[in-house]
Scaffold this motif. Structure first.
Motif, PDB file in Angstrom:
ATOM      1  N   LEU A 174       0.814  -1.216   0.000  1.00 30.58           N
ATOM      2  CA  LEU A 174       0.000   0.000   0.000  1.00 30.58           C
ATOM      3  C   LEU A 174       0.849   1.268   0.000  1.00 30.58           C
ATOM      4  O   LEU A 174       0.703   2.115  -0.893  1.00 30.58           O
ATOM      5  N   PRO A 175       1.750   1.462   0.992  1.00 22.54           N
ATOM      6  CA  PRO A 175       2.549   2.692   0.960  1.00 22.54           C
ATOM      7  C   PRO A 175       3.514   2.749  -0.212  1.00 22.54           C
ATOM      8  O   PRO A 175       3.796   3.837  -0.736  1.00 22.54           O
ATOM      9  N   TRP A 176       4.038   1.569  -0.639  1.00 23.29           N
ATOM     10  CA  TRP A 176       4.965   1.598  -1.762  1.00 23.29           C
ATOM     11  C   TRP A 176       4.263   2.032  -3.052  1.00 23.29           C
ATOM     12  O   TRP A 176       4.809   2.811  -3.827  1.00 23.29           O
ATOM     13  N   SER A 177       3.053   1.531  -3.291  1.00 21.79           N
ATOM     14  CA  SER A 177       2.299   1.929  -4.483  1.00 21.79           C
ATOM     15  C   SER A 177       1.999   3.420  -4.459  1.00 21.79           C
ATOM     16  O   SER A 177       2.077   4.103  -5.490  1.00 21.79           O
ATOM     17  N   PHE A 178       1.653   3.929  -3.281  1.00 26.54           N
ATOM     18  CA  PHE A 178       1.404   5.361  -3.129  1.00 26.54           C
ATOM     19  C   PHE A 178       2.663   6.150  -3.461  1.00 26.54           C
ATOM     20  O   PHE A 178       2.626   7.126  -4.230  1.00 26.54           O
ATOM     21  N   ALA A 186      -0.196  18.552  -7.184  1.00 29.50           N
ATOM     22  CA  ALA A 186      -1.508  18.093  -7.642  1.00 29.50           C
ATOM     23  C   ALA A 186      -1.425  16.695  -8.238  1.00 29.50           C
ATOM     24  O   ALA A 186      -2.365  15.902  -8.132  1.00 29.50           O
ATOM     25  N   ALA A 187      -0.283  16.384  -8.870  1.00 26.14           N
ATOM     26  CA  ALA A 187      -0.128  15.062  -9.482  1.00 26.14           C
ATOM     27  C   ALA A 187      -0.119  13.950  -8.450  1.00 26.14           C
ATOM     28  O   ALA A 187      -0.534  12.823  -8.729  1.00 26.14           O
ATOM     29  N   VAL A 188       0.349  14.250  -7.240  1.00 27.36           N
ATOM     30  CA  VAL A 188       0.396  13.234  -6.188  1.00 27.36           C
ATOM     31  C   VAL A 188      -1.012  12.858  -5.727  1.00 27.36           C
ATOM     32  O   VAL A 188      -1.221  11.771  -5.183  1.00 27.36           O
ATOM     33  N   VAL A 189      -1.979  13.753  -5.952  1.00 30.18           N
ATOM     34  CA  VAL A 189      -3.364  13.456  -5.572  1.00 30.18           C
ATOM     35  C   VAL A 189      -3.863  12.205  -6.291  1.00 30.18           C
ATOM     36  O   VAL A 189      -4.625  11.405  -5.729  1.00 30.18           O
ATOM     37  N   VAL A 190      -3.440  12.001  -7.533  1.00 28.03           N
ATOM     38  CA  VAL A 190      -3.822  10.810  -8.290  1.00 28.03           C
ATOM     39  C   VAL A 190      -3.343   9.560  -7.564  1.00 28.03           C
ATOM     40  O   VAL A 190      -4.078   8.570  -7.445  1.00 28.03           O
ATOM     41  N   ALA A 233       7.678  11.679   1.646  1.00 29.10           N
ATOM     42  CA  ALA A 233       8.779  10.909   1.053  1.00 29.10           C
ATOM     43  C   ALA A 233       8.690  10.900  -0.462  1.00 29.10           C
ATOM     44  O   ALA A 233       9.710  10.797  -1.151  1.00 29.10           O
ATOM     45  N   SER A 234       7.488  11.010  -0.992  1.00 28.78           N
ATOM     46  CA  SER A 234       7.291  11.014  -2.446  1.00 28.78           C
ATOM     47  C   SER A 234       7.525  12.389  -3.046  1.00 28.78           C
ATOM     48  O   SER A 234       8.196  12.525  -4.069  1.00 28.78           O
TER      49      SER A 234
END
Length: 274
Positions: free
Chosen positions: A87-91, A123-127, A167-168
């Protein structure tokens, strides 16, 4: 009434962070547009957000759990432990990939209109966060399938979601700024994501890492995030390695500061280079 924005040397720099709030509606528009583009005119739509982590979890469970015979955390099912790390890795990986290409994908907007460019990768991280919420439904189904009651630590899960976001976004800001100047970064990003999947404790428990190397291993900021997710979901069966979590937090903070610093340093040249 029409608002006239005058951009003067030095002045706009002082008002940059205030402008982020002033342009919050643009943030919402860009986030909604990215979501629409991602799922519009697709054969399976949002189901893709379920299939990808589910298939990865199955493959990792077979390879690491059945073939390699690596241990799970406590008595928890191996598949559940893997998915708690998936889950966190996919995010993180989706957010990194989407944000890193966001400026190039919005070249027409950036070259014509003024707004704080920091809005675009954020905004792209919202996806990625929406994909995370969809995938979380699989975790709930796994609780029912394995008759597993999550730990009371799950109330702390939002804190680790925020840590995964930070982190992302930190590395994303740096890479997306470099991607404007050096377009070959679009080939490097998928390799980085793929490599990071195998050096992060997604398909296995970080407890298998020898104790003398575990703190060094935590220089990977996703180690602390993944361990935190498992601690929230599996409870005491997956004890939290506090020194590693602290180190991961420090590394995440550094990359966030460095990413913003490099992004702001190169931001003035985006319109000319893109």
């Amino acid at each position: 009434m029409q608002i006239l924005t005058v951009i003067e040397p030095g002045r706009q720099e002082r008002h940059y962070w205030r402008d982020l709030w002033r342009y919050r509606e643009l943030f919402q528009v860009l986030a909604w547009r990215d979501l629409s583009v991602r799922y519009k005119q697709t054969a399976i739509g949002v189901i893709w957000a379920l299939i990808r982590p589910l298939l990865t979890m199955v493959v990792f469970t077979i390879i690491f759990g059945r073939i390699a015979q690596l241990p799970s955390d406590g008595s928890s099912p191996y598949a559940l432990m893997v998915f708690a790390g998936m889950l966190p890795w996919s995010f993180f990986s989706t957010g990194l990939a989407e944000a890193s290409n966001s400026l190039v994908n919005n070249s027409n907007l950036i070259s014509k209109v003024y707004f704080p460019r920091l809005i675009v990768p954020t905004a792209a991280v919202v996806v990625a966060f929406v994909d995370f919420l969809i995938s979380f439904g699989i975790l709930l189904a796994m609780f029912v399938w394995y008759r597993f009651l999550p730990s009371s630590h799950i109330i702390y899960l939002p804190l680790f979601v925020i840590l995964a976001f930070l982190a992302s976004i930190g590395p994303s800001l740096w890479i997306t700024a470099l991607n404007v100047r050096y377009r070959d970064f679009r080939y490097i990003i998928p390799f980085m994501v793929q490599f990071g999947l195998y050096v992060s404790p997604v398909g296995f428990s970080s407890s298998v890492v020898p104790e003398q190397w575990r703190l060094l291993y935590s220089l990977n900021p996703m180690v602390g995030v993944i361990d935190g997710f498992r601690w929230c979901i599996l409870g005491s069966q997956s004890p939290l390695y506090l020194p590693g979590l602290a180190l991961s937090g420090v590394v995440t903070t550094f990359f966030l500061w460095f990413g913003i610093r490099q992004f702001r340093k190169l931001e003035k040249s985006f319109a000319d280079l893109i």
